[in-house]
Design a protein around this motif. Structure first.
Motif, PDB file in Angstrom:
ATOM      1  N   TRP A  26      18.963  22.413   6.170  1.00  0.00           N
ATOM      2  CA  TRP A  26      18.034  23.456   6.607  1.00  0.00           C
ATOM      3  C   TRP A  26      17.981  24.616   5.641  1.00  0.00           C
ATOM      4  O   TRP A  26      16.954  25.299   5.537  1.00  0.00           O
ATOM      5  N   ARG A  32       8.078  27.559   9.299  1.00  0.00           N
ATOM      6  CA  ARG A  32       9.300  28.160   8.760  1.00  0.00           C
ATOM      7  C   ARG A  32      10.171  28.708   9.883  1.00  0.00           C
ATOM      8  O   ARG A  32      11.404  28.625   9.823  1.00  0.00           O
ATOM      9  N   ALA A  33       9.543  29.277  10.919  1.00  0.00           N
ATOM     10  CA  ALA A  33      10.304  29.810  12.054  1.00  0.00           C
ATOM     11  C   ALA A  33      11.132  28.716  12.725  1.00  0.00           C
ATOM     12  O   ALA A  33      12.280  28.948  13.130  1.00  0.00           O
ATOM     13  N   ALA A  34      10.546  27.525  12.832  1.00  0.00           N
ATOM     14  CA  ALA A  34      11.286  26.405  13.434  1.00  0.00           C
ATOM     15  C   ALA A  34      12.489  26.027  12.575  1.00  0.00           C
ATOM     16  O   ALA A  34      13.584  25.753  13.092  1.00  0.00           O
ATOM     17  N   LEU A  39      14.006  28.057  10.458  1.00  0.00           N
ATOM     18  CA  LEU A  39      14.927  29.185  10.524  1.00  0.00           C
ATOM     19  C   LEU A  39      15.780  29.117  11.792  1.00  0.00           C
ATOM     20  O   LEU A  39      16.983  29.426  11.768  1.00  0.00           O
ATOM     21  N   ALA A  40      15.155  28.700  12.891  1.00  0.00           N
ATOM     22  CA  ALA A  40      15.899  28.555  14.143  1.00  0.00           C
ATOM     23  C   ALA A  40      16.986  27.490  14.023  1.00  0.00           C
ATOM     24  O   ALA A  40      18.077  27.638  14.591  1.00  0.00           O
ATOM     25  N   PRO A  67      18.202  30.053  17.657  1.00  0.00           N
ATOM     26  CA  PRO A  67      16.878  30.224  18.287  1.00  0.00           C
ATOM     27  C   PRO A  67      16.366  31.664  18.296  1.00  0.00           C
ATOM     28  O   PRO A  67      15.162  31.883  18.278  1.00  0.00           O
ATOM     29  N   GLY A 117      14.349  32.320  15.205  1.00  0.00           N
ATOM     30  CA  GLY A 117      13.040  31.679  15.298  1.00  0.00           C
ATOM     31  C   GLY A 117      12.110  32.423  16.231  1.00  0.00           C
ATOM     32  O   GLY A 117      10.923  32.621  15.924  1.00  0.00           O
ATOM     33  N   GLN A 165      10.545  35.545  14.729  1.00  0.00           N
ATOM     34  CA  GLN A 165       9.458  35.228  13.806  1.00  0.00           C
ATOM     35  C   GLN A 165       8.173  34.890  14.552  1.00  0.00           C
ATOM     36  O   GLN A 165       7.087  35.352  14.189  1.00  0.00           O
ATOM     37  N   ALA A 180       6.514  26.477  20.771  1.00  0.00           N
ATOM     38  CA  ALA A 180       7.716  26.853  20.017  1.00  0.00           C
ATOM     39  C   ALA A 180       8.409  28.041  20.676  1.00  0.00           C
ATOM     40  O   ALA A 180       9.642  28.067  20.811  1.00  0.00           O
ATOM     41  N   PHE A 227      12.300  28.140  22.110  1.00  0.00           N
ATOM     42  CA  PHE A 227      13.329  29.098  21.718  1.00  0.00           C
ATOM     43  C   PHE A 227      13.855  29.859  22.937  1.00  0.00           C
ATOM     44  O   PHE A 227      15.064  30.081  23.070  1.00  0.00           O
TER      45      PHE A 227
END
Length: 407
Positions: free
Chosen positions: A308, A331-333, A335-336, A341, A344, A347, A366, A370
């Motif tokens: 990741w 990208r948020a997914a 990052l989580a 979470p 994410g 973001q 999404a 989270f």
């Protein structure tokens, strides 16, 4: 009934190829579409008596040609421009109708639909309509526009092609680079509609993903540029996951829950090799970077061993090259997965606070995921309920409903 079923199957599998050839031969979208439908209508009656010909596609092209000539002659009897219509009919009769040794007609048609003389917001809808037989409603959903708006764009684009006499041909090598971005975008949108259908009972439409990959291969033969390699690699790597994306009962399976032994190794190997070749040129763009991200996923033996850190880094580079709220969401997914979470969620909330992706079901889905992981049940339920109102795909609806039931 057997003949009718055969005709319907040929229409599903061959109609867009036949239409592309008729457009090349007739030089007019509307005339070609009318000729296509008349040819299939005749086929239902004629083939019941004579049987299906050895080469149905050639038969349908030939029949469509004659129907077009007949139509022009009929119109000439009542039109003020009688001489012009008769001349057009005679020209069609005398033209060389050989289809041997010609480049792929659908690739020609894509370049015609993506001609720089056409408005950018019309190029993609026109291609999706003519190449892939998507309805204006399906295209409108993909672009978050009304069907009437999409229909107007398509009509205007066809009129522009006719009035400006835009040639139906693959451009010269000198002209190719400036036309490439539009064509790549179109091919990728065709693939996306097949990989995750915008509506309906099926998650995927493999006819569209196969067509997009086939067109990308043709384009790479014509122009082996890094971004063409990157797009083909990206599609191959995504396509490799198809067997694992649905359960036996037809339910959606998320990436980190998929049985990776079902992924198609040959597609992964080809896709990763193309990524490596494209990145070596150091002339890569957004498609190469997205393919590189897909390759990192493909090379991980299981979800827990996914790199990741590398994926987030690639998304950072991609965002600098191509700022986009959808890429930011992806990208948020990632990052989580790297930082948890909450990272994410922050973001995603930032994207929504800017007023972006408010009508995009995956953004709310999404956010729901989270919040669920953080134990914020009320917020998770609200986000999933919002996502449920926005998705039109049955497997995704069922997935969100399962999440809501779990909450």
């Amino acid at each position: 009934m057997i003949i009718k079923a055969q005709v319907e199957a040929i229409y599903r599998n061959e109609s867009r190829r036949i239409l592309a050839t008729l457009i090349r031969l007739l030089g007019d979208f509307d005339l070609a579409e009318e000729a296509l439908h008349e040819a299939f209508f005749v086929a239902v009656e004629r083939w019941q008596q004579d049987g299906v010909p050895d080469n149905p596609r050639a038969w349908l092209v030939s029949t469509g040609r004659f129907k077009a000539i007949d139509r022009l002659r009929r119109q000439a009897r009542f039109a003020a421009s009688q001489a012009l219509l008769l001349a057009q009919a005679e020209a069609l009769e005398e033209a060389d109708w050989s289809t041997e040794d010609v480049q792929d007609d659908r690739l020609r048609l894509i370049f015609t639909c993506c001609h720089p003389a056409l408005a950018p917001d019309a190029q993609v809808p026109l291609t999706l309509r003519e190449i892939c037989d998507l309805t204006t409603e399906e295209i409108a959903r993909a672009f978050l526009a009304t069907p009437a708006t999409i229909a107007q764009r398509i009509v205007r684009a066809k009129g522009k092609i006719r009035e400006a006499k835009i040639p139906y041909q693959v451009p010269s090598l000198a002209e190719l680079p400036e036309r490439l971005d539009s064509v790549l975008r179109v091919i990728y949108l065709v693939f996306n509609e097949g990989y995750s259908a915008s509506t309906g009972d099926d998650l995927t439409r493999d006819d569209l993903t196969r067509e997009a990959i086939r067109l990308a291969r043709l384009l790479m033969e014509l122009l082996p540029e890094p971004e063409v390699m990157g797009l083909l690699a990206l599609m191959l790597l995504h396509e490799s996951r198809r067997p694992a994306r649905m359960s036996h009962s037809g339910e959606l399976v998320l990436l980190d829950e998929q049985d990776r032994s079902l992924w198609e190794a040959s597609l992964i190997a080809e896709g990763c090799a193309l990524v490596e070749e494209a990145l070596k040129t150091r002339r890569f763009g957004p498609y190469c970077l997205q393919a590189a991200i897909a390759a990192v996923h493909a090379e991980a033996p299981n979800a827990g061993e996914t790199d990741w850190l590398q994926i987030v880094g690639l998304y950072d580079v991609l965002l600098r090259m191509l700022p986009s709220p959808v890429i930011e969401l992806n990208r948020a997914a990632a990052l989580a997965m790297r930082d948890g979470p909450l990272a994410g969620l922050q973001q995603v909330d930032g994207i929504l606070a800017r007023g972006e992706l408010l009508d995009y079901h995956l953004a709310h889905s999404a956010r729901g995921e989270f919040c669920r992981q953080l134990g914020r049940v009320k917020e998770a339920r609200q986000a999933y309920e919002k996502a449920l109102t926005l998705t039109r795909q049955t497997p995704e609806k069922r997935f969100i409903e399962r999440r809501l039931a779990e909450l």
